[in-house]
Motif scaffolding. Structure first.
Motif, mmCIF file in Angstrom:
data_model
loop_
_atom_site.group_PDB
_atom_site.id
_atom_site.type_symbol
_atom_site.label_atom_id
_atom_site.label_comp_id
_atom_site.label_asym_id
_atom_site.label_seq_id
_atom_site.Cartn_x
_atom_site.Cartn_y
_atom_site.Cartn_z
ATOM 1 N N ALA A 1 14.419 -16.002 69.092
ATOM 2 C CA ALA A 1 13.393 -15.719 70.102
ATOM 3 C C ALA A 1 12.076 -15.488 69.379
ATOM 4 C CB ALA A 1 13.781 -14.491 70.904
ATOM 5 N N PRO A 2 10.967 -15.740 70.050
ATOM 6 C CA PRO A 2 9.682 -15.467 69.414
ATOM 7 C C PRO A 2 9.632 -14.001 68.968
ATOM 8 C CG PRO A 2 9.359 -16.645 71.455
ATOM 9 C CD PRO A 2 10.812 -16.268 71.387
ATOM 10 N N GLY A 3 9.242 -13.801 67.759
ATOM 11 C CA GLY A 3 9.155 -12.449 67.236
ATOM 12 C C GLY A 3 10.356 -12.011 66.432
ATOM 13 N N ASP A 4 11.486 -12.746 66.518
ATOM 14 C CA ASP A 4 12.687 -12.355 65.779
ATOM 15 C C ASP A 4 12.490 -12.422 64.271
ATOM 16 O OD1 ASP A 4 14.026 -11.821 68.097
ATOM 17 O OD2 ASP A 4 15.420 -13.515 67.954
ATOM 18 N N ILE A 5 11.846 -13.482 63.800
ATOM 19 C CA ILE A 5 11.632 -13.614 62.361
ATOM 20 C C ILE A 5 10.684 -12.509 61.892
ATOM 21 C CG2 ILE A 5 10.714 -15.113 60.544
ATOM 22 C CD1 ILE A 5 11.737 -17.490 62.241
ATOM 23 N N ALA A 6 9.655 -12.232 62.679
ATOM 24 C CA ALA A 6 8.740 -11.136 62.337
ATOM 25 C C ALA A 6 9.483 -9.809 62.287
ATOM 26 C CB ALA A 6 7.596 -11.070 63.344
ATOM 27 N N GLY B 1 10.692 -4.315 55.520
ATOM 28 C CA GLY B 1 9.508 -3.713 54.912
ATOM 29 C C GLY B 1 8.510 -4.728 54.393
ATOM 30 N N ARG B 2 8.688 -5.971 54.749
ATOM 31 C CA ARG B 2 7.785 -7.041 54.304
ATOM 32 C C ARG B 2 6.752 -7.281 55.399
ATOM 33 N NH1 ARG B 2 11.138 -11.689 51.556
ATOM 34 N NH2 ARG B 2 9.001 -12.294 51.070
ATOM 35 N N LEU B 3 5.818 -6.348 55.484
ATOM 36 C CA LEU B 3 4.884 -6.324 56.605
ATOM 37 C C LEU B 3 3.876 -7.468 56.568
ATOM 38 C CD1 LEU B 3 4.390 -2.475 56.758
ATOM 39 C CD2 LEU B 3 5.877 -3.900 58.172
ATOM 40 N N ARG B 4 3.522 -7.918 55.401
ATOM 41 C CA ARG B 4 2.589 -9.039 55.314
ATOM 42 C C ARG B 4 3.202 -10.290 55.946
ATOM 43 N NH1 ARG B 4 0.053 -10.627 49.563
ATOM 44 N NH2 ARG B 4 -1.366 -12.247 50.250
ATOM 45 N N GLU B 5 4.458 -10.558 55.598
ATOM 46 C CA GLU B 5 5.153 -11.707 56.164
ATOM 47 C C GLU B 5 5.404 -11.504 57.658
ATOM 48 O OE1 GLU B 5 6.071 -10.144 53.388
ATOM 49 O OE2 GLU B 5 6.295 -11.625 51.782
ATOM 50 N N ALA B 6 5.717 -10.262 58.043
ATOM 51 C CA ALA B 6 5.920 -9.956 59.465
ATOM 52 C C ALA B 6 4.654 -10.239 60.259
ATOM 53 C CB ALA B 6 6.348 -8.501 59.635
ATOM 54 N N ALA B 7 3.518 -9.832 59.705
ATOM 55 C CA ALA B 7 2.240 -10.074 60.383
ATOM 56 C C ALA B 7 1.977 -11.571 60.524
ATOM 57 C CB ALA B 7 1.106 -9.396 59.624
ATOM 58 N N ARG B 8 2.264 -12.323 59.471
ATOM 59 C CA ARG B 8 2.067 -13.777 59.531
ATOM 60 C C ARG B 8 2.935 -14.388 60.630
ATOM 61 N NH1 ARG B 8 4.390 -15.664 54.817
ATOM 62 N NH2 ARG B 8 6.250 -16.010 56.056
ATOM 63 N N GLU B 9 4.193 -13.993 60.676
ATOM 64 C CA GLU B 9 5.129 -14.570 61.651
ATOM 65 C C GLU B 9 4.783 -14.169 63.085
ATOM 66 O OE1 GLU B 9 7.352 -16.906 61.170
ATOM 67 O OE2 GLU B 9 6.942 -16.942 59.018
ATOM 68 N N ILE B 10 4.366 -12.932 63.273
ATOM 69 C CA ILE B 10 4.039 -12.506 64.643
ATOM 70 C C ILE B 10 2.777 -13.218 65.131
ATOM 71 C CG2 ILE B 10 2.657 -10.419 64.198
ATOM 72 C CD1 ILE B 10 5.395 -10.822 66.869
ATOM 73 N N ARG C 1 2.652 -9.014 71.782
ATOM 74 C CA ARG C 1 1.427 -8.253 71.472
ATOM 75 C C ARG C 1 1.783 -6.826 71.062
ATOM 76 N NH1 ARG C 1 -3.311 -11.254 70.939
ATOM 77 N NH2 ARG C 1 -3.199 -12.982 72.396
ATOM 78 N N ARG C 2 2.738 -6.226 71.763
ATOM 79 C CA ARG C 2 3.196 -4.871 71.407
ATOM 80 C C ARG C 2 3.813 -4.863 70.013
ATOM 81 N NH1 ARG C 2 5.102 -2.969 77.001
ATOM 82 N NH2 ARG C 2 3.965 -1.022 77.132
ATOM 83 N N GLN C 3 4.643 -5.865 69.755
ATOM 84 C CA GLN C 3 5.293 -5.963 68.454
ATOM 85 C C GLN C 3 4.248 -6.137 67.350
ATOM 86 O OE1 GLN C 3 8.161 -9.137 68.250
ATOM 87 N NE2 GLN C 3 8.712 -8.692 66.130
ATOM 88 N N ALA C 4 3.238 -6.948 67.611
ATOM 89 C CA ALA C 4 2.161 -7.140 66.634
ATOM 90 C C ALA C 4 1.450 -5.822 66.362
ATOM 91 C CB ALA C 4 1.171 -8.188 67.142
ATOM 92 N N ALA C 5 1.168 -5.080 67.415
ATOM 93 C CA ALA C 5 0.496 -3.786 67.245
ATOM 94 C C ALA C 5 1.337 -2.867 66.371
ATOM 95 C CB ALA C 5 0.228 -3.151 68.604
ATOM 96 N N ALA D 1 -4.130 -3.721 65.281
ATOM 97 C CA ALA D 1 -3.215 -3.190 66.303
ATOM 98 C C ALA D 1 -3.970 -2.986 67.614
ATOM 99 C CB ALA D 1 -2.600 -1.878 65.826
ATOM 100 N N VAL D 2 -5.160 -2.418 67.522
ATOM 101 C CA VAL D 2 -5.979 -2.190 68.720
ATOM 102 C C VAL D 2 -6.324 -3.512 69.393
ATOM 103 C CG1 VAL D 2 -8.256 -1.398 69.496
ATOM 104 C CG2 VAL D 2 -6.869 0.057 68.006
ATOM 105 N N GLU D 3 -6.668 -4.525 68.610
ATOM 106 C CA GLU D 3 -6.992 -5.835 69.189
ATOM 107 C C GLU D 3 -5.824 -6.384 70.005
ATOM 108 O OE1 GLU D 3 -8.326 -8.611 66.205
ATOM 109 O OE2 GLU D 3 -9.767 -7.159 65.407
#
Length: 164
Positions: free
Chosen positions: A25-30, A37-46, A60-64, A76-78
């Motif tokens: 599902a969208p967001g699963d890889i993120a 704990g790989r937040l840089r990659e999570a941010a890229r995927e989200i 959007r919530r997950q990205a925040a 996060a605010v954006e």
């Protein structure tokens, strides 16, 4: 490091070879990167998932959440503001925005968001307690007193429900 990379690649191939019915599902890889704990990659995927589904409030919530964990509250605010544009009557989104603003030290912005959340969800303890505290910090004594009274009332009602 190499073991993590291999497991991520394995996860990718598992999803790719499994076919369309079991694709992530969208967001699963993120989420997988985030939990590792790989937040840089999570941010890229989200961000990639949001490009595909820009009106998806859950993404959007997950990205925040990812950006808060990455100490990038501005991003996060954006994402929360974009979610609020899509669902302006969702009190929980306003509370999440208020909590980020509070943590950033933006008491006035937090107050505005808590006030909106309390208007949308008058029985939400997080909204009411945040409103009470932020109103008091800004010197809005009467509004703070009212919110504190409502907060106490909610705590009593939740306490009596739990005791039943």
């Amino acid at each position: 490091m190499q073991r993590v990379a291999i497991s991520i690649i394995g996860l990718f191939y598992l999803f790719a070879c499994a076919g369309p019915s079991s694709s992530p599902a969208p967001g699963d890889i993120a989420a997988t990167y985030q939990s590792a704990g790989r937040l840089r990659e999570a941010a890229r995927e989200i961000e990639l998932a949001i490009r595909v589904r820009p009106r998806d409030i859950a993404l959007r919530r997950q990205a925040a959440q990812i950006y808060v964990e990455s100490d990038r509250a501005d991003r996060a605010v954006e994402h929360l503001e974009a979610a609020i544009q899509l669902a302006p009557r969702d009190g929980a989104l306003w509370v999440e925005l208020a909590e980020i603003e509070r943590d950033r030290g933006n008491t006035a912005d937090a107050y505005v968001a808590y006030r909106r959340a309390a208007a949308l969800a008058p029985n939400d303890v997080r909204a009411i307690s945040g409103l009470a505290l932020s109103a008091e910090n800004l010197g809005f004594s009467e509004e703070a007193r009212t919110a504190y009274a409502k907060w106490a009332e909610l705590k009593l009602s939740f306490g009596s429900e739990a005791g039943e």
